[in-house]
Design a protein around this motif. Structure first.
Motif, PDB file in Angstrom:
ATOM      1  N   GLU A 146      -7.634  21.942 -26.726  1.00 16.72           N
ATOM      2  CA  GLU A 146      -6.378  21.233 -26.519  1.00 16.72           C
ATOM      3  C   GLU A 146      -6.503  19.838 -27.111  1.00 16.72           C
ATOM      4  O   GLU A 146      -7.506  19.156 -26.911  1.00 16.72           O
ATOM      5  CB  GLU A 146      -6.127  21.139 -25.006  1.00 16.72           C
ATOM      6  N   GLN A 147      -5.474  19.438 -27.838  1.00 11.49           N
ATOM      7  CA  GLN A 147      -5.508  18.093 -28.428  1.00 11.49           C
ATOM      8  C   GLN A 147      -5.206  17.052 -27.356  1.00 11.49           C
ATOM      9  O   GLN A 147      -4.222  17.174 -26.636  1.00 11.49           O
ATOM     10  CB  GLN A 147      -4.488  17.993 -29.562  1.00 11.49           C
ATOM     11  N   ILE A 148      -6.076  16.059 -27.228  1.00 10.16           N
ATOM     12  CA  ILE A 148      -5.843  15.007 -26.229  1.00 10.16           C
ATOM     13  C   ILE A 148      -5.361  13.713 -26.875  1.00 10.16           C
ATOM     14  O   ILE A 148      -4.753  12.885 -26.222  1.00 10.16           O
ATOM     15  CB  ILE A 148      -7.109  14.728 -25.384  1.00 10.16           C
ATOM     16  N   SER A 149      -5.656  13.548 -28.160  1.00  3.99           N
ATOM     17  CA  SER A 149      -5.145  12.420 -28.944  1.00  3.99           C
ATOM     18  C   SER A 149      -5.342  12.831 -30.398  1.00  3.99           C
ATOM     19  O   SER A 149      -6.027  13.819 -30.672  1.00  3.99           O
ATOM     20  CB  SER A 149      -5.906  11.127 -28.596  1.00  3.99           C
ATOM     21  N   PRO A 150      -4.757  12.085 -31.351  1.00  7.09           N
ATOM     22  CA  PRO A 150      -4.867  12.533 -32.748  1.00  7.09           C
ATOM     23  C   PRO A 150      -6.321  12.755 -33.169  1.00  7.09           C
ATOM     24  O   PRO A 150      -7.150  11.862 -33.046  1.00  7.09           O
ATOM     25  CB  PRO A 150      -4.227  11.381 -33.531  1.00  7.09           C
ATOM     26  N   GLY A 151      -6.623  13.969 -33.607  1.00 11.06           N
ATOM     27  CA  GLY A 151      -7.967  14.287 -34.086  1.00 11.06           C
ATOM     28  C   GLY A 151      -8.972  14.596 -32.999  1.00 11.06           C
ATOM     29  O   GLY A 151     -10.121  14.909 -33.296  1.00 11.06           O
ATOM     30  N   GLN A 152      -8.569  14.498 -31.735  1.00  8.83           N
ATOM     31  CA  GLN A 152      -9.514  14.723 -30.637  1.00  8.83           C
ATOM     32  C   GLN A 152      -9.109  15.942 -29.816  1.00  8.83           C
ATOM     33  O   GLN A 152      -7.989  16.005 -29.312  1.00  8.83           O
ATOM     34  CB  GLN A 152      -9.582  13.481 -29.721  1.00  8.83           C
ATOM     35  N   ARG A 153     -10.057  16.881 -29.683  1.00 10.12           N
ATOM     36  CA  ARG A 153      -9.767  18.111 -28.964  1.00 10.12           C
ATOM     37  C   ARG A 153     -10.858  18.413 -27.942  1.00 10.12           C
ATOM     38  O   ARG A 153     -12.039  18.163 -28.189  1.00 10.12           O
ATOM     39  CB  ARG A 153      -9.662  19.285 -29.950  1.00 10.12           C
ATOM     40  N   LEU A 154     -10.431  18.972 -26.818  1.00  8.45           N
ATOM     41  CA  LEU A 154     -11.357  19.389 -25.766  1.00  8.45           C
ATOM     42  C   LEU A 154     -10.922  20.745 -25.232  1.00  8.45           C
ATOM     43  O   LEU A 154      -9.764  21.147 -25.411  1.00  8.45           O
ATOM     44  CB  LEU A 154     -11.350  18.385 -24.600  1.00  8.45           C
ATOM     45  N   HIS A 155     -11.841  21.413 -24.564  1.00  8.85           N
ATOM     46  CA  HIS A 155     -11.491  22.603 -23.793  1.00  8.85           C
ATOM     47  C   HIS A 155     -10.369  22.210 -22.822  1.00  8.85           C
ATOM     48  O   HIS A 155     -10.407  21.116 -22.244  1.00  8.85           O
ATOM     49  CB  HIS A 155     -12.737  23.049 -23.029  1.00  8.85           C
ATOM     50  N   PRO A 156      -9.379  23.071 -22.605  1.00  8.28           N
ATOM     51  CA  PRO A 156      -8.243  22.689 -21.753  1.00  8.28           C
ATOM     52  C   PRO A 156      -8.645  22.149 -20.377  1.00  8.28           C
ATOM     53  O   PRO A 156      -8.041  21.191 -19.889  1.00  8.28           O
ATOM     54  CB  PRO A 156      -7.452  23.993 -21.605  1.00  8.28           C
ATOM     55  N   LYS A 157      -9.677  22.716 -19.774  1.00 10.54           N
ATOM     56  CA  LYS A 157     -10.086  22.232 -18.442  1.00 10.54           C
ATOM     57  C   LYS A 157     -10.692  20.825 -18.522  1.00 10.54           C
ATOM     58  O   LYS A 157     -10.444  19.987 -17.655  1.00 10.54           O
ATOM     59  CB  LYS A 157     -11.105  23.192 -17.813  1.00 10.54           C
ATOM     60  N   ALA A 158     -11.486  20.594 -19.553  1.00 11.66           N
ATOM     61  CA  ALA A 158     -12.072  19.266 -19.730  1.00 11.66           C
ATOM     62  C   ALA A 158     -10.987  18.266 -20.130  1.00 11.66           C
ATOM     63  O   ALA A 158     -11.006  17.109 -19.697  1.00 11.66           O
ATOM     64  CB  ALA A 158     -13.172  19.308 -20.787  1.00 11.66           C
ATOM     65  N   ALA A 159     -10.042  18.729 -20.946  1.00 10.47           N
ATOM     66  CA  ALA A 159      -8.932  17.864 -21.377  1.00 10.47           C
ATOM     67  C   ALA A 159      -8.136  17.409 -20.168  1.00 10.47           C
ATOM     68  O   ALA A 159      -7.809  16.215 -20.023  1.00 10.47           O
ATOM     69  CB  ALA A 159      -8.034  18.625 -22.362  1.00 10.47           C
ATOM     70  N   PRO A 211     -30.550   6.736 -25.359  1.00 13.85           N
ATOM     71  CA  PRO A 211     -29.539   6.621 -24.303  1.00 13.85           C
ATOM     72  C   PRO A 211     -28.151   6.452 -24.903  1.00 13.85           C
ATOM     73  O   PRO A 211     -27.964   5.672 -25.830  1.00 13.85           O
ATOM     74  CB  PRO A 211     -29.959   5.365 -23.524  1.00 13.85           C
ATOM     75  N   GLU A 212     -27.219   7.249 -24.404  1.00 12.82           N
ATOM     76  CA  GLU A 212     -25.846   7.179 -24.895  1.00 12.82           C
ATOM     77  C   GLU A 212     -24.928   6.963 -23.702  1.00 12.82           C
ATOM     78  O   GLU A 212     -24.393   7.910 -23.139  1.00 12.82           O
ATOM     79  CB  GLU A 212     -25.472   8.476 -25.635  1.00 12.82           C
ATOM     80  N   PRO A 213     -24.742   5.691 -23.311  1.00 10.80           N
ATOM     81  CA  PRO A 213     -23.922   5.408 -22.128  1.00 10.80           C
ATOM     82  C   PRO A 213     -22.447   5.758 -22.322  1.00 10.80           C
ATOM     83  O   PRO A 213     -21.686   5.691 -21.365  1.00 10.80           O
ATOM     84  CB  PRO A 213     -24.115   3.899 -21.904  1.00 10.80           C
ATOM     85  N   TRP A 214     -22.083   6.141 -23.540  1.00  6.89           N
ATOM     86  CA  TRP A 214     -20.691   6.486 -23.846  1.00  6.89           C
ATOM     87  C   TRP A 214     -20.443   7.991 -23.790  1.00  6.89           C
ATOM     88  O   TRP A 214     -19.321   8.442 -23.947  1.00  6.89           O
ATOM     89  CB  TRP A 214     -20.332   6.007 -25.247  1.00  6.89           C
ATOM     90  N   HIS A 215     -21.494   8.777 -23.616  1.00 10.41           N
ATOM     91  CA  HIS A 215     -21.349  10.232 -23.688  1.00 10.41           C
ATOM     92  C   HIS A 215     -21.194  10.826 -22.287  1.00 10.41           C
ATOM     93  O   HIS A 215     -22.091  10.707 -21.449  1.00 10.41           O
ATOM     94  CB  HIS A 215     -22.567  10.840 -24.398  1.00 10.41           C
ATOM     95  N   ILE A 216     -20.069  11.485 -22.043  1.00  7.70           N
ATOM     96  CA  ILE A 216     -19.857  12.138 -20.752  1.00  7.70           C
ATOM     97  C   ILE A 216     -19.589  13.628 -20.963  1.00  7.70           C
ATOM     98  O   ILE A 216     -19.150  14.051 -22.031  1.00  7.70           O
ATOM     99  CB  ILE A 216     -18.704  11.492 -19.947  1.00  7.70           C
ATOM    100  N   SER A 217     -19.886  14.377 -19.920  1.00  4.76           N
ATOM    101  CA  SER A 217     -19.842  15.831 -20.013  1.00  4.76           C
ATOM    102  C   SER A 217     -19.133  16.388 -18.785  1.00  4.76           C
ATOM    103  O   SER A 217     -19.410  15.967 -17.659  1.00  4.76           O
ATOM    104  CB  SER A 217     -21.290  16.345 -20.061  1.00  4.76           C
ATOM    105  N   TYR A 218     -18.232  17.328 -19.015  1.00  2.00           N
ATOM    106  CA  TYR A 218     -17.500  17.954 -17.913  1.00  2.00           C
ATOM    107  C   TYR A 218     -18.369  19.057 -17.308  1.00  2.00           C
ATOM    108  O   TYR A 218     -18.480  20.154 -17.849  1.00  2.00           O
ATOM    109  CB  TYR A 218     -16.160  18.491 -18.409  1.00  2.00           C
ATOM    110  N   HIS A 219     -18.975  18.733 -16.197  1.00  3.71           N
ATOM    111  CA  HIS A 219     -20.025  19.560 -15.602  1.00  3.71           C
ATOM    112  C   HIS A 219     -19.608  21.001 -15.296  1.00  3.71           C
ATOM    113  O   HIS A 219     -20.389  21.940 -15.555  1.00  3.71           O
ATOM    114  CB  HIS A 219     -20.559  18.861 -14.347  1.00  3.71           C
ATOM    115  N   PRO A 220     -18.402  21.241 -14.753  1.00  6.05           N
ATOM    116  CA  PRO A 220     -18.048  22.630 -14.424  1.00  6.05           C
ATOM    117  C   PRO A 220     -18.123  23.573 -15.628  1.00  6.05           C
ATOM    118  O   PRO A 220     -18.367  24.763 -15.464  1.00  6.05           O
ATOM    119  CB  PRO A 220     -16.605  22.518 -13.905  1.00  6.05           C
ATOM    120  N   LEU A 221     -17.932  23.063 -16.827  1.00  6.24           N
ATOM    121  CA  LEU A 221     -18.057  23.895 -18.030  1.00  6.24           C
ATOM    122  C   LEU A 221     -19.454  23.797 -18.627  1.00  6.24           C
ATOM    123  O   LEU A 221     -20.085  24.807 -18.940  1.00  6.24           O
ATOM    124  CB  LEU A 221     -17.048  23.444 -19.098  1.00  6.24           C
TER     125      LEU A 221
END
Ligand code: ZN
Length: 224
Positions: free
Chosen positions: A16-29, A168-178
């Protein structure tokens, strides 16, 4: 071949597109957009700087770094002279900041690098390096907000602390359920097959160290 080629950035799955050029799995989006709305309530504009990346996209980054067309940074975010590195040195130097194609969490649609576009105009020198997100950096307060609030939206920081391999990447987050499930289903033997059949730069060097790469750069993350 894997029944889940999407885990390796190959094939297509629902995004799913969340902003121009940026896509995520619908649940993470959905979860990320809810977090963005909550951040906005607190006066913080949050967005994805980089989200889903295919094997192909990650390969372009990888190959450019291998061939010296894109800067390789050292552990202190300083540029390295890639022409002076042998293949093995080059391998470890690239892996410090870039995942091996096929083993990037960005393939899953569950992971993203966040930033604040509101701050970019004022800070034309924005760089996705730790200093930007640490005390004194332009994104420190944004990072602090996400660090305090991410968990209630299902996100965690897989590369928060320096565990010696991936920087270390303090900017990287991950949607745990997926991503917890995707990580479990991801298999070294399938990655091996994919790398073997790709035309990735440095393939021989990668293949010589693939098990070690897999353990130290893919499996070794900070848990929720
Ligand atoms: Zn990332």
């Amino acid at each position: 071949m894997s029944p889940y080629p999407l885990l390796y950035g190959q094939g297509y799955f629902e995004l799913e597109q969340i902003s121009p050029g940026q896509r995520l799995h619908p649940k993470a989006a959905d979860a990320f957009l809810k977090m963005c709305a909550a951040a906005q309530q607190d006066g913080i504009t949050l967005a994805a700087y980089s989200s889903f990346r295919s094997f192909q996209t990650q390969s372009v980054i990888w190959n450019d770094k291998w061939h010296g067309k894109r800067t390789i940074l050292d552990s202190f975010s300083q540029p390295l002279e890639s022409g002076q590195l042998n293949n093995e040195q080059k391998l470890w130097a690239i892996l410090r900041w870039s995942a091996l194609p096929g083993a990037s969490r960005h393939h899953w649609g569950s992971d993203l690098d966040f930033f604040s576009p509101a701050l970019i105009h004022k800070n034309a020198d924005f760089e996705l390096i730790p200093a930007t997100y640490l005390p004194g950096g332009s994104h420190f307060h944004v990072y602090q907000w996400v660090f305090e609030n991410a968990a209630q939206f299902g996100f965690f920081f897989p590369y928060h602390d320096d565990v010696g391999a991936t920087a270390p990447e303090p900017w990287h987050i991950s949607y745990h359920p997926l991503s917890e499930q995707y990580h479990r289903e991801h298999q070294l033997h399938e990655l091996t097959h994919i790398i073997q059949n790709s035309d990735i730069a440095g393939k021989t060097t990668i293949m010589n160290h693939l098990a070690e790469i897999y353990q130290n750069y893919f499996n070794h993350i900070n848990q929720l």
